[in-house]
Structures are given as C-alpha cells and as structure tokens.
Design a protein around this motif. Structure first.
Motif, PDB file in Angstrom:
ATOM      1  N   VAL A 199       0.838  -1.202   0.000  1.00  0.00           N
ATOM      2  CA  VAL A 199       0.000   0.000   0.000  1.00  0.00           C
ATOM      3  C   VAL A 199       0.873   1.252   0.000  1.00  0.00           C
ATOM      4  CG1 VAL A 199      -1.753   1.281   1.273  1.00  0.00           C
ATOM      5  CG2 VAL A 199      -1.852  -1.218   1.194  1.00  0.00           C
ATOM      6  N   THR A 200       1.918   1.220   0.816  1.00  0.00           N
ATOM      7  CA  THR A 200       2.799   2.381   0.931  1.00  0.00           C
ATOM      8  C   THR A 200       3.468   2.725  -0.388  1.00  0.00           C
ATOM      9  OG1 THR A 200       3.243   1.759   3.234  1.00  0.00           O
ATOM     10  CG2 THR A 200       4.758   3.316   2.204  1.00  0.00           C
ATOM     11  N   MET A 248      13.958  -7.882   7.754  1.00  0.00           N
ATOM     12  CA  MET A 248      13.041  -7.290   6.774  1.00  0.00           C
ATOM     13  C   MET A 248      12.378  -8.372   5.927  1.00  0.00           C
ATOM     14  SD  MET A 248      13.898  -4.994   3.420  1.00  0.00           S
ATOM     15  CE  MET A 248      14.438  -6.490   2.584  1.00  0.00           C
ATOM     16  N   PHE A 249      13.182  -9.304   5.413  1.00  0.00           N
ATOM     17  CA  PHE A 249      12.618 -10.383   4.598  1.00  0.00           C
ATOM     18  C   PHE A 249      11.721 -11.293   5.425  1.00  0.00           C
ATOM     19  CE2 PHE A 249      16.156  -9.438   1.599  1.00  0.00           C
ATOM     20  CZ  PHE A 249      15.379  -9.265   0.465  1.00  0.00           C
ATOM     21  N   ALA A 250      12.078 -11.477   6.716  1.00  0.00           N
ATOM     22  CA  ALA A 250      11.216 -12.283   7.579  1.00  0.00           C
ATOM     23  C   ALA A 250       9.867 -11.597   7.783  1.00  0.00           C
ATOM     24  CB  ALA A 250      11.896 -12.537   8.922  1.00  0.00           C
ATOM     25  N   ILE A 251       9.883 -10.257   7.954  1.00  0.00           N
ATOM     26  CA  ILE A 251       8.636  -9.499   8.107  1.00  0.00           C
ATOM     27  C   ILE A 251       7.797  -9.606   6.837  1.00  0.00           C
ATOM     28  CG2 ILE A 251       7.684  -7.172   8.297  1.00  0.00           C
ATOM     29  CD1 ILE A 251       8.578  -8.240  10.936  1.00  0.00           C
ATOM     30  N   LEU A 252       8.419  -9.454   5.688  1.00  0.00           N
ATOM     31  CA  LEU A 252       7.696  -9.557   4.425  1.00  0.00           C
ATOM     32  C   LEU A 252       7.093 -10.948   4.259  1.00  0.00           C
ATOM     33  CD1 LEU A 252      10.092  -7.651   1.987  1.00  0.00           C
ATOM     34  CD2 LEU A 252       7.859  -6.893   2.799  1.00  0.00           C
ATOM     35  N   ASP A 253       7.855 -11.962   4.667  1.00  0.00           N
ATOM     36  CA  ASP A 253       7.356 -13.336   4.549  1.00  0.00           C
ATOM     37  C   ASP A 253       6.129 -13.547   5.440  1.00  0.00           C
ATOM     38  OD1 ASP A 253       7.698 -16.047   3.497  1.00  0.00           O
ATOM     39  OD2 ASP A 253       8.158 -16.581   5.563  1.00  0.00           O
ATOM     40  N   ARG A 254       6.181 -13.063   6.679  1.00  0.00           N
ATOM     41  CA  ARG A 254       5.018 -13.183   7.573  1.00  0.00           C
ATOM     42  C   ARG A 254       3.827 -12.394   7.045  1.00  0.00           C
ATOM     43  NH1 ARG A 254       8.832 -12.656  11.805  1.00  0.00           N
ATOM     44  NH2 ARG A 254       8.200 -10.493  12.187  1.00  0.00           N
ATOM     45  N   THR A 255       4.119 -11.235   6.461  1.00  0.00           N
ATOM     46  CA  THR A 255       3.042 -10.411   5.897  1.00  0.00           C
ATOM     47  C   THR A 255       2.342 -11.133   4.761  1.00  0.00           C
ATOM     48  OG1 THR A 255       4.272  -8.402   6.469  1.00  0.00           O
ATOM     49  CG2 THR A 255       2.514  -8.197   4.834  1.00  0.00           C
ATOM     50  N   VAL A 256       3.130 -11.771   3.891  1.00  0.00           N
ATOM     51  CA  VAL A 256       2.548 -12.524   2.771  1.00  0.00           C
ATOM     52  C   VAL A 256       1.699 -13.680   3.288  1.00  0.00           C
ATOM     53  CG1 VAL A 256       3.108 -14.061   0.844  1.00  0.00           C
ATOM     54  CG2 VAL A 256       4.318 -11.878   1.100  1.00  0.00           C
ATOM     55  N   THR A 257       2.231 -14.414   4.269  1.00  0.00           N
ATOM     56  CA  THR A 257       1.487 -15.549   4.829  1.00  0.00           C
ATOM     57  C   THR A 257       0.174 -15.092   5.452  1.00  0.00           C
ATOM     58  OG1 THR A 257       3.562 -16.720   5.290  1.00  0.00           O
ATOM     59  CG2 THR A 257       1.598 -17.457   6.467  1.00  0.00           C
ATOM     60  N   THR A 258       0.234 -13.993   6.201  1.00  0.00           N
ATOM     61  CA  THR A 258      -0.978 -13.462   6.833  1.00  0.00           C
ATOM     62  C   THR A 258      -1.986 -13.005   5.792  1.00  0.00           C
ATOM     63  OG1 THR A 258       0.335 -12.717   8.726  1.00  0.00           O
ATOM     64  CG2 THR A 258      -1.848 -11.747   8.462  1.00  0.00           C
ATOM     65  N   ARG A 259      -1.493 -12.414   4.730  1.00  0.00           N
ATOM     66  CA  ARG A 259      -2.402 -11.939   3.667  1.00  0.00           C
ATOM     67  C   ARG A 259      -3.112 -13.109   3.003  1.00  0.00           C
ATOM     68  NH1 ARG A 259      -3.892  -7.605   0.965  1.00  0.00           N
ATOM     69  NH2 ARG A 259      -3.978  -7.481  -1.304  1.00  0.00           N
ATOM     70  N   ILE A 260      -2.404 -14.198   2.768  1.00  0.00           N
ATOM     71  CA  ILE A 260      -3.021 -15.369   2.139  1.00  0.00           C
ATOM     72  C   ILE A 260      -4.043 -15.995   3.084  1.00  0.00           C
ATOM     73  CG2 ILE A 260      -2.602 -17.684   1.233  1.00  0.00           C
ATOM     74  CD1 ILE A 260      -1.621 -15.439  -0.586  1.00  0.00           C
ATOM     75  N   GLU A 261      -3.665 -16.162   4.338  1.00  0.00           N
ATOM     76  CA  GLU A 261      -4.573 -16.797   5.296  1.00  0.00           C
ATOM     77  C   GLU A 261      -5.796 -15.933   5.581  1.00  0.00           C
ATOM     78  OE1 GLU A 261      -2.101 -17.456   8.653  1.00  0.00           O
ATOM     79  OE2 GLU A 261      -1.203 -19.296   7.865  1.00  0.00           O
ATOM     80  N   GLY A 262      -5.638 -14.613   5.488  1.00  0.00           N
ATOM     81  CA  GLY A 262      -6.736 -13.713   5.821  1.00  0.00           C
ATOM     82  C   GLY A 262      -7.774 -13.550   4.731  1.00  0.00           C
ATOM     83  N   THR A 263      -7.621 -14.257   3.616  1.00  0.00           N
ATOM     84  CA  THR A 263      -8.580 -14.110   2.512  1.00  0.00           C
ATOM     85  C   THR A 263      -9.811 -14.982   2.673  1.00  0.00           C
ATOM     86  OG1 THR A 263      -7.339 -15.786   1.270  1.00  0.00           O
ATOM     87  CG2 THR A 263      -6.816 -13.478   0.830  1.00  0.00           C
ATOM     88  N   GLN A 264      -9.824 -15.876   3.667  1.00  0.00           N
ATOM     89  CA  GLN A 264     -11.009 -16.733   3.864  1.00  0.00           C
ATOM     90  C   GLN A 264     -12.041 -15.960   4.672  1.00  0.00           C
ATOM     91  OE1 GLN A 264     -10.279 -20.672   5.359  1.00  0.00           O
ATOM     92  NE2 GLN A 264     -12.422 -21.048   5.815  1.00  0.00           N
ATOM     93  N   TYR A 289      -5.824 -11.226  -5.180  1.00  0.00           N
ATOM     94  CA  TYR A 289      -4.859 -10.549  -4.318  1.00  0.00           C
ATOM     95  C   TYR A 289      -3.427 -10.827  -4.750  1.00  0.00           C
ATOM     96  CZ  TYR A 289      -8.315  -9.020  -0.841  1.00  0.00           C
ATOM     97  OH  TYR A 289      -9.341  -8.405  -0.211  1.00  0.00           O
ATOM     98  N   VAL A 290      -3.123 -12.089  -4.997  1.00  0.00           N
ATOM     99  CA  VAL A 290      -1.749 -12.453  -5.360  1.00  0.00           C
ATOM    100  C   VAL A 290      -1.352 -11.806  -6.681  1.00  0.00           C
ATOM    101  CG1 VAL A 290      -0.254 -14.371  -6.023  1.00  0.00           C
ATOM    102  CG2 VAL A 290      -1.763 -14.606  -4.048  1.00  0.00           C
ATOM    103  N   LEU A 291      -2.246 -11.861  -7.659  1.00  0.00           N
ATOM    104  CA  LEU A 291      -1.933 -11.252  -8.957  1.00  0.00           C
ATOM    105  C   LEU A 291      -1.719  -9.748  -8.814  1.00  0.00           C
ATOM    106  CD1 LEU A 291      -1.626 -11.459 -12.005  1.00  0.00           C
ATOM    107  CD2 LEU A 291      -4.109 -11.253 -12.224  1.00  0.00           C
ATOM    108  N   ASP A 292      -2.612  -9.076  -8.109  1.00  0.00           N
ATOM    109  CA  ASP A 292      -2.459  -7.625  -7.918  1.00  0.00           C
ATOM    110  C   ASP A 292      -1.167  -7.298  -7.176  1.00  0.00           C
ATOM    111  OD1 ASP A 292      -4.849  -7.316  -9.183  1.00  0.00           O
ATOM    112  OD2 ASP A 292      -6.024  -6.942  -7.371  1.00  0.00           O
ATOM    113  N   ASP A 293      -0.872  -8.054  -6.128  1.00  0.00           N
ATOM    114  CA  ASP A 293       0.334  -7.793  -5.332  1.00  0.00           C
ATOM    115  C   ASP A 293       1.599  -7.957  -6.167  1.00  0.00           C
ATOM    116  OD1 ASP A 293      -1.394  -7.370  -3.284  1.00  0.00           O
ATOM    117  OD2 ASP A 293      -0.852  -9.139  -2.123  1.00  0.00           O
ATOM    118  N   LYS A 307       6.274  -5.920  -9.096  1.00  0.00           N
ATOM    119  CA  LYS A 307       7.095  -5.899 -10.313  1.00  0.00           C
ATOM    120  C   LYS A 307       7.250  -4.484 -10.868  1.00  0.00           C
ATOM    121  CE  LYS A 307       7.251  -7.839 -15.007  1.00  0.00           C
ATOM    122  NZ  LYS A 307       7.110  -6.586 -15.769  1.00  0.00           N
ATOM    123  N   ASN A 308       6.173  -3.710 -10.810  1.00  0.00           N
ATOM    124  CA  ASN A 308       6.199  -2.398 -11.440  1.00  0.00           C
ATOM    125  C   ASN A 308       6.653  -1.273 -10.512  1.00  0.00           C
ATOM    126  OD1 ASN A 308       5.228  -3.511 -13.841  1.00  0.00           O
ATOM    127  ND2 ASN A 308       3.107  -3.274 -13.215  1.00  0.00           N
TER     128      ASN A 308
END
Length: 691
Positions: free
Chosen positions: A200-201, A248-264, A285-289, A294-295
């Motif tokens: 988002v940022t 930083m990469f660990a935070i990003l990894d947890r963020t991705v996992t939380t985002r996937i799990e939070g879609t139910q 969500y995954v495609l948009d992210d 990438k861009n």
C-alpha cells in the motif's frame, strides 16, 4: 606473412570491385587512387608514431627498472643499518615503558575530551530522536541514533582496548547509553510497520518505503564494518549485528502468509461456495500484489535485494502451505474439484502466474507444484470415492422421483415427435455431463476415470430400473384400475430405454478421444442387453394388457351368444384401435409388431380365412395341407380349432386330416419366423366351439 598478404590482396580486390560496379565509375579511377594513397599515407604515419611511442615506453621502462634496482639496494642497506641500531637500543626501549603508559593514558583522555560534548548531550539527543520517531521522520531519527551508537561504541571500544577485563566501567558506559537500545527497537518497530504495509505504501508514499530501505542499508554497512573489526580486536558492541535486512525479509514473509490466510471470509456452514470464493480472492490478491511488486516495489529496493524474485518465492511458498492446509481438511467432492482445478490449472493460467503483466519475470514452466503428487493422488482417490457414493445416491433419488410420476393421473409428457417419455434419462445424463465437465477441467485422466465410473453405475442402475419396471407391472396387475395411466407410462419406460442407449453412445463419443480410452470403455459391461430386456418385457406387458381387456369379448366369439347377436367384435376393434393409438407413441425399434411388421401377420389371417370360407368340403384336406406347409409350427389343436370353426367337418374327417399331416410334417425354411407356437388354444375353447 604470406597469409596476411593474401588477406590484404583479397580485401583490396573486394574494395576495388565495390568501387567499380558501374561503367561511369571508371572516370573516377584517378580520384579513387589519390584517395586510397592519402589513406595509405595516413595509416603509415599513425603506424610509425605508434611504433615510436612503444620504443619510447620501453626505453623509459628500462630506465625506471635501473633506478628501482638502485633504490632496492639503498633500502637493503638502510634496513641493515636499522637492524644494527635496534640491537644496540633494546635497553633504551625498555627504559621508555613509563613513556608508553603515559601515551596510552593521553590517548584515552583525548578520546574522552573528544566525546565529552556528545556524552553530556546524550539525554537531549535521546529526546530529539524519540520525537523524530513519533513524527515519522525516520531518516533524521536514524541519523541521531547512529550518533548515539557511535559515541557509545567508541567509548566502549577504548575501554575494551585499555582493559578488556574491567566489566564495571563497561557496564557503566552501557548503562549511561541504556536508552539507545530502546530507541533502536522503537525505530525498528516503525520500519516493520511500514514494511508490513509496503504494497500500500509503495502506491501512496513510495518515498517512505525508500527511506526504510536506506536505513536498513546503513545498518547493514555498520554490521559489516563491526564484523570486520571483530576479526582484528574481538570487540563487538551491544546489539550487534542487528541483521535488519534479514529481519526485513522475515517481516515480508510473515506479511505474505498473513495476507493469504486472511482471505477466507466464509465457512462451509455460512456459504456452500466458501472455497470457490476463498480461492478467487487469493487469485486476485496475489496477482495484484505481484504486479505492484514488479512495477513499483523494485524501484524502491537495491537490485541486489532481488525483491521481486524473493516476493514471488514467498507468495509461492505461502500458497503451497495454504493449499496443503486446505487439502488436509475434510473436503466435499465439489470442493476437491475446486481446489485441484485451481492448483493444477488456474495457478499457472493467464489469470494468475501466466498473466502477461508478470512476464518475463515469472516463468510458469519452472514453478514448483503447489501440492505434491502424493497429495493430489490422495485427493483424487477421495474425490472418486465420494463421487461414487454421490452418483449412487443421485441415481437412486432420480429413480424414486421418476417412480412417483408413474402413478400420476395425467399422461407423461411427449417429445417433439410425440413419443411418450419421462425426465429420467435427461436428469441422469445431465448429472453425468456435469461431473465429466468438471473432471475434464482437472485432467484428461480423471475425465476418463469418471466416465468409466458413470458407465459402471449406469449398468447397476439399469438393473434396478428393470426391477422397478417389473414391480410396476405386478402392482398394476393386482389392481388394474391403478395407476390410471399405466399404459402410457409403460410406453415412456420403453422409450426411455432407447433414449438411454442413444445417450450412452453420445456420452462415449463426446468424452473418449483416443483408441486407448475407447478400449477402456469397452471393458465395461454392455448395457444394451439390459435395456433391450426392459423394453421387450415392457412391450410384452402392454400386449398382455390388451389381451386382458379383450379376454371376455374374445371368449364370446364362435359361441351361440355371438351367433344370436353380440357386439363383441366391435368392442374388440375399438379396444385394439384405442391401444394401438397409444402404441404408435413407442419409439423405434421397439415398435416391431406394433405397425411396420403387421403385414406378415395379415398374410397369416388371410391364409386362415381361406380355410374357413372354403365352400367345397372335399377340398378341405388340400387347403389345410397348404396352410400347414406354409406355417410348419402349426399344431394339432390349431387345426382342430380351425375345423371346429367351420362346423361342417365330421369327427372322422378331422381325425383323418390330423393323422395324415402328422405322418409327413413340413420342413421349415431357414428364414421362417414361428407364429403359431406363441398362440395357445385352451381345450375349453375347442369344446366350446364344438357346441
């Protein structure tokens, strides 16, 4: 040299050929010659200059080597003098130990004086840093924090170098700068918050994300510098290394996992389509992210971070974990299909990882499967087991529903050609079609397995269908007034058999593509025989129904009552006509005997009529002989009943004809279809006719 000369000549020939391609160019030969001569002179001049430059360089190099040799000799002599002086001054050096200690103390005092300003300003810097963190001025806050840490680490290093065993002074310094670690932790929290909302940022305020990355890069450089110094001094300041890049990469990894799990958003209890919705939200969500990453995100991180590749790996791993969790749940058959379709097809399709906006950074051909082959196989086995139970239940329910229609007071519906039918075949094969279409979305192999399963269950279903049709007939015979539309629904059952046969052929043709698959289908039990049996039994029951209605009226024929006057024949004709108006709604080929093959039976009636209407009794034997030769399966009771109908044949004549015919029975032709063997002549009727 010869090879070089040949190449030069060939090149020259080629250049001349290029210049003299047209006749008008011959006038410019002299001009070309002068131009080439100028080029040659220029090249020779540059070559001479280059050679001269090389020679000058070699001359200079030799001179420098000569000077270096003299210098080495001078250094060697100087080292010898120094070594001699050192040996002579060992005692003098020992006497300077007190001076050395004074120098160390002076150095420490100089460092203390240098840091005195910072030491006294520590509380103020701490407050300023805290305010900057709260205001979101992360870069300025980090600069202040770096100053604090630099002062602390410098003092601790000097103390360590002077007296590494003096823990009291080290603790005193660490305590005085105690707020520094808290500020570092508070700043880190702010960084992690920004990273957690990085997708988002990066769209709203990419500068903030860039600041976070710059801070992390600063800390990484400090970590490397301190680790390099550790190899020499063994000193490491408190809190180092921070490893903020790794975090930083660990935070990003947890963020991705939380985002996937939070879609139910739903559960099976609240929404039967919960899994479909869940998977679709994940896809979007995954495609948009990844498109945003990438861009936009790649512009905020250094190239060596490979942020897109790392994020892609995180999303893939998080998806794999989530898919494994879903596969481990007690999924229903339709949910298994949704999951496998998404995992095996949707994930790599243009709607997701194969999207053009992700190319060429994402290559779907090298992506690891989200689910292992064992898990997929287990899911397929569960699906086939569940589907088998479901198909059996669906077929049973469909048959029960169809049976309820059989006892209705209204006639069954007719197709566009007017043939009676029920909805059973359409319901059954619509169900088969739906399951096959679903299976085809997953894989061709599963589609073939589902088709084989459908054919197997269809075979068992038809056996039950046959039993229910027989029970329907028996129930009707117990009370022929019910069901009211028995004949029409029995016709519908017969027509359904033909519809089933056509639908089975259509299903195989549509879903079997190769000869191998065709071979699989041929191993299934043949259903045509069962369907033909059901239809034939149905036709027989219809004929039986006709004769049950006509039995009373047929018994009146050839009796005194009939001779005195009876409407039995009219009733028989009307009844037969009424029945056959219904029989006309039977599909081919089950109409055989109900219309197109009636001519053969009419010929039989004509032949019998010839015997009855014969006026000359002396020709009776010849006429009967002709009838017997034409229909070899005619029996004695048939001849006796026929002669009794005439009423003018004596008992002796009848006996003579029968005995004569018995002595030489006619041979039937290979194509002859027996008729009379199906016609029963009760002894009562014969006695009745003789009255």
């Amino acid at each position: 040299m010869k090879e070089t000369d040949r190449e030069a000549v060939a090149t020259a020939v080629q250049r001349v050929a290029g210049m003299l391609q047209r006749p008008d160019q011959l006038d410019k030969v002299e001009q070309y010659r002068r131009r080439e001569a100028r080029k040659k002179a220029s090249v020779e001049a540059r070559l001479k200059a280059a050679i001269q430059s090389q020679l000058d360089g070699v001359r200079t190099g030799l001179s420098q080597l000569h000077n270096a040799l003299n210098d080495v000799k001078d250094v060697q002599q100087s080292l010898a003098d120094v070594s001699k002086d050192w040996r002579q001054s060992i005692n003098t050096i020992e006497s300077l130990r007190d001076v050395k200690d004074a120098v160390v103390r002076h150095s420490q005092l100089a460092a203390a004086v240098e840091n005195l300003k910072n030491i006294f300003s520590v509380p103020e810097i701490v407050r300023e840093t805290q305010d900057l963190i709260e205001q979101g001025a992360l870069l300025q806050a980090h600069r202040k924090l770096m100053d604090l840490e630099c002062s602390r680490d410098g003092l601790m290093y000097e103390q360590y170098r002077m007296d590494s065993g003096n823990t009291r002074d080290m603790t005193l310094i660490h305590s005085y700068f105690g707020s520094t670690q808290g500020l570092s932790d508070e700043l880190a929290k702010q960084l992690w918050m920004v990273l957690q909302r990085s997708l988002v940022t990066v769209r709203r305020d990419p500068t903030l994300l860039v600041s976070v990355v710059r801070i992390i890069e600063r800390e990484e450089k400090i970590d490397r510098r301190i680790l390099d110094r550790k190899k020499q001094t063994s000193f490491v300041p408190p809190g180092r290394p921070k490893n903020w890049k790794e975090k930083m990469f660990a935070i990003l990894d947890r963020t991705v996992t939380t985002r996937i799990e939070g879609t139910q958003a739903d559960t099976r209890e609240s929404d039967k389509m919960w899994l479909v919705r869940h998977l679709e939200i994940i896809r979007k969500y995954v495609l948009d992210d990844l498109i945003v990453a990438k861009n936009l995100m790649v512009q905020c991180f250094p190239p060596h971070y490979e942020i897109f590749r790392n994020l892609l790996s995180m999303y893939h791993q998080a998806l794999s974990t989530r898919m494994q969790e879903l596969a481990a749940e007690d999924l229903e058959a339709n949910e298994i299909v949704s999951l496998l379709t998404w995992v095996l097809n949707t994930y790599t399709s243009a709607d997701m990882m194969g999207n053009a906006e992700l190319a060429p950074d994402v290559d779907v051909s090298i992506l690891e499967p989200l689910l292992s082959a064992d898990v997929v196989s287990e899911l397929l086995n569960t699906y086939m087991s569940t589907l088998t139970s479901n198909i059996i239940a669906w077929l049973r329910k469909a048959l029960e529903t169809d049976k309820k229609d059989w006892v209705k007071e209204t006639e069954p519906e007719a197709d566009q050609d007017g043939y009676y039918q029920t909805t059973l075949p359409a319901i059954v094969f619509q169900m088969f079609e739906q399951n096959l279409q679903v299976a085809a979305q997953i894989s061709e192999d599963l589609k073939t397995k589902v088709l084989v399963l459908c054919l197997q269950q269809m075979n068992s279903f038809l056996s039950r269908y046959k039993e229910e049709a027989q029970s329907y007939k028996e129930e009707h015979l117990r009370d022929r007034q019910h069901p009211h539309c028995y004949v029409q629904y029995m016709i519908a059952v017969i027509n359904n058999c033909q519809t089933f046969k056509e639908s089975i052929v259509s299903l195989k043709r549509k879903y079997l593509r190769s000869e191998t698959e065709e071979g699989v289908s041929l191993t299934q039990p043949s259903m045509d025989g069962i369907l033909d049996t059901i239809a034939q039994e149905g036709c027989s029951s219809l004929l039986e129904e006709v004769f049950l209605d006509l039995e009373q009226h047929l018994s009146e024929l050839m009796t005194r009552k009939w001779l005195l006057g009876s409407n039995a024949v009219d009733i028989i004709c009307v009844t037969v006509e009424d029945y056959f108006s219904d029989f006309a709604k039977i599909k081919k080929p089950y109409k055989k005997g109900f219309g197109e093959d009636a001519d053969g039976h009419c010929d039989t009636i004509v032949a019998i009529a010839e015997v009855i209407k014969l006026t000359d009794p002396s020709l009776l034997y010849l006429e009967v002989s002709t009838l017997v030769s034409k229909y070899p399966d005619i029996r004695d009771e048939h001849i006796g009943a026929l002669l009794a109908v005439r009423g003018d044949a004596s008992r002796d004549l009848k006996q003579t004809i029968i005995e004569t015919l018995e002595q030489g029975p006619a041979q039937a032709s290979p194509n002859y279809v027996p008729i009379f063997k199906e016609i029963m002549v009760p002894s009562l009727n014969v006695a009745k006719l003789l009255k």
